[in-house]
Write a protein that holds these residues in place. Sequence first.
Motif, PDB file in Angstrom:
ATOM      1  N   LEU A  47      54.916  63.941 -23.202  1.00  0.00           N
ATOM      2  CA  LEU A  47      54.813  65.519 -23.542  1.00  0.00           C
ATOM      3  C   LEU A  47      53.613  65.685 -24.391  1.00  0.00           C
ATOM      4  N   GLU A  48      53.476  65.057 -25.452  1.00  0.00           N
ATOM      5  CA  GLU A  48      52.300  65.175 -26.368  1.00  0.00           C
ATOM      6  C   GLU A  48      50.739  64.928 -25.823  1.00  0.00           C
ATOM      7  N   LEU A  49      50.926  64.104 -24.811  1.00  0.00           N
ATOM      8  CA  LEU A  49      49.800  63.837 -23.816  1.00  0.00           C
ATOM      9  C   LEU A  49      49.572  65.062 -22.948  1.00  0.00           C
ATOM     10  N   LYS A  50      50.427  65.766 -22.435  1.00  0.00           N
ATOM     11  CA  LYS A  50      50.468  66.862 -21.640  1.00  0.00           C
ATOM     12  C   LYS A  50      49.855  68.062 -22.513  1.00  0.00           C
ATOM     13  N   ARG A  51      50.662  68.194 -23.550  1.00  0.00           N
ATOM     14  CA  ARG A  51      49.832  69.223 -24.802  1.00  0.00           C
ATOM     15  C   ARG A  51      48.420  69.023 -24.778  1.00  0.00           C
ATOM     16  N   ARG A  52      48.048  67.829 -25.289  1.00  0.00           N
ATOM     17  CA  ARG A  52      46.551  67.887 -25.562  1.00  0.00           C
ATOM     18  C   ARG A  52      45.657  67.880 -24.246  1.00  0.00           C
ATOM     19  N   LEU A  53      46.158  67.441 -23.101  1.00  0.00           N
ATOM     20  CA  LEU A  53      45.378  67.390 -21.857  1.00  0.00           C
ATOM     21  C   LEU A  53      45.367  68.872 -20.998  1.00  0.00           C
ATOM     22  N   GLY A  54      46.353  69.411 -21.263  1.00  0.00           N
ATOM     23  CA  GLY A  54      46.688  70.741 -20.687  1.00  0.00           C
ATOM     24  C   GLY A  54      47.666  70.437 -19.337  1.00  0.00           C
ATOM     25  N   SER A  55      47.610  69.138 -19.028  1.00  0.00           N
ATOM     26  CA  SER A  55      48.746  69.015 -17.944  1.00  0.00           C
ATOM     27  C   SER A  55      48.782  67.409 -17.698  1.00  0.00           C
ATOM     28  N   LEU A  56      49.642  67.045 -16.797  1.00  0.00           N
ATOM     29  CA  LEU A  56      49.771  65.527 -16.587  1.00  0.00           C
ATOM     30  C   LEU A  56      49.398  65.313 -15.126  1.00  0.00           C
ATOM     31  N   ASP A  57      48.173  65.473 -14.951  1.00  0.00           N
ATOM     32  CA  ASP A  57      47.494  65.198 -13.368  1.00  0.00           C
ATOM     33  C   ASP A  57      46.932  63.833 -13.405  1.00  0.00           C
ATOM     34  N   ALA A  58      47.604  63.028 -12.296  1.00  0.00           N
ATOM     35  CA  ALA A  58      47.090  61.644 -12.239  1.00  0.00           C
ATOM     36  C   ALA A  58      45.372  61.532 -12.108  1.00  0.00           C
ATOM     37  N   ALA A  59      44.940  62.713 -11.142  1.00  0.00           N
ATOM     38  CA  ALA A  59      43.586  62.392 -11.113  1.00  0.00           C
ATOM     39  C   ALA A  59      42.858  62.751 -12.246  1.00  0.00           C
ATOM     40  N   GLN A  60      43.275  63.944 -13.021  1.00  0.00           N
ATOM     41  CA  GLN A  60      42.633  64.270 -14.286  1.00  0.00           C
ATOM     42  C   GLN A  60      42.554  63.031 -15.218  1.00  0.00           C
ATOM     43  N   ILE A  61      43.540  62.743 -15.340  1.00  0.00           N
ATOM     44  CA  ILE A  61      43.951  61.266 -16.552  1.00  0.00           C
ATOM     45  C   ILE A  61      42.932  60.275 -15.777  1.00  0.00           C
ATOM     46  N   ALA A  62      42.845  59.852 -14.539  1.00  0.00           N
ATOM     47  CA  ALA A  62      42.187  58.902 -14.041  1.00  0.00           C
ATOM     48  C   ALA A  62      40.792  58.991 -14.176  1.00  0.00           C
ATOM     49  N   GLY A  63      40.339  60.199 -13.864  1.00  0.00           N
ATOM     50  CA  GLY A  63      38.968  60.560 -13.906  1.00  0.00           C
ATOM     51  C   GLY A  63      38.138  60.973 -15.306  1.00  0.00           C
ATOM     52  N   ARG A  74      44.253  58.701 -30.095  1.00  0.00           N
ATOM     53  CA  ARG A  74      44.189  58.457 -31.387  1.00  0.00           C
ATOM     54  C   ARG A  74      44.426  59.650 -32.401  1.00  0.00           C
ATOM     55  N   GLU A  75      44.150  60.847 -31.797  1.00  0.00           N
ATOM     56  CA  GLU A  75      44.561  62.242 -32.421  1.00  0.00           C
ATOM     57  C   GLU A  75      45.666  62.039 -33.450  1.00  0.00           C
ATOM     58  N   LYS A  76      45.744  62.487 -34.572  1.00  0.00           N
ATOM     59  CA  LYS A  76      47.097  62.328 -35.302  1.00  0.00           C
ATOM     60  C   LYS A  76      48.065  63.651 -34.992  1.00  0.00           C
ATOM     61  N   PRO A  77      49.212  63.102 -34.725  1.00  0.00           N
ATOM     62  CA  PRO A  77      49.781  61.767 -34.629  1.00  0.00           C
ATOM     63  C   PRO A  77      49.406  61.076 -33.670  1.00  0.00           C
ATOM     64  N   ALA A  78      49.212  59.725 -33.774  1.00  0.00           N
ATOM     65  CA  ALA A  78      48.702  58.847 -32.674  1.00  0.00           C
ATOM     66  C   ALA A  78      49.835  58.778 -31.538  1.00  0.00           C
ATOM     67  N   LEU A  79      49.351  58.691 -30.270  1.00  0.00           N
ATOM     68  CA  LEU A  79      50.419  58.605 -29.312  1.00  0.00           C
ATOM     69  C   LEU A  79      51.079  57.457 -28.858  1.00  0.00           C
ATOM     70  N   HIS A  80      50.728  56.366 -29.995  1.00  0.00           N
ATOM     71  CA  HIS A  80      51.045  55.005 -29.960  1.00  0.00           C
ATOM     72  C   HIS A  80      50.625  54.124 -31.069  1.00  0.00           C
TER      73      HIS A  80
END
Length: 191
Positions: A47-63, A74-80
């Motif tokens: 969910l936090e990754l989706k908020r930061r990226l705007g979506s959870l799109d495999a091609a977008q993340i891969a590219g 790494r952005e606070k709070p870090a995702l892991h």
Amino acid sequence: MAIRPDRLHFTGNDEADALLAEEPLALLIGFVLDQQVPVQKAFSGPLELKRRLGSLDAAQIAGAEPGELDRIFREKPALHRYPGTMAHRTQELAAAVATDYGGDAARVWTDAETGADLERRLLDLPGIGPMKARSLIAILVKRFSVRPPGWEDVTPTHPTLGDVDSAEALEAYQEKKRAYKASLKAAHAAK
């Protein structure tokens, strides 16, 4: 025919839990992140990754440019706890989904012809080892009614996240998981 629950009770956050049920890539990313952090932290990450990226799109993340994805993790709070490593593993997972499944993470299981094929498909994904694959199979069988022929042969009999259907069940699962890991450690030490 597969059904979809309205949420998976892994985080205690309704929005994060709903995303895990709605977006197959979110569930897979949660499993990649489920390492050396509490279950709640790992499965809140999508969910936090989706908020930061705007979506959870495999091609977008891969590219994505690796340094940018690293920064996002790494952005606070870090995702892991290990944001750089997990950014890399998440990007590898997304690349496999984009390349092998046309960006549709659900095809990992909807296209599986047998239980053994489902297990192989999960094990072929970056960041998914045998224990995570078995837990994913349990979730798919018990929560999504994904049951290709032979599913019984690959579904674990020990407690997994597939048994979690409430906050109370998550607490009980975590206690059983600790006991199960302790029994495995004791058995290994006895050898």
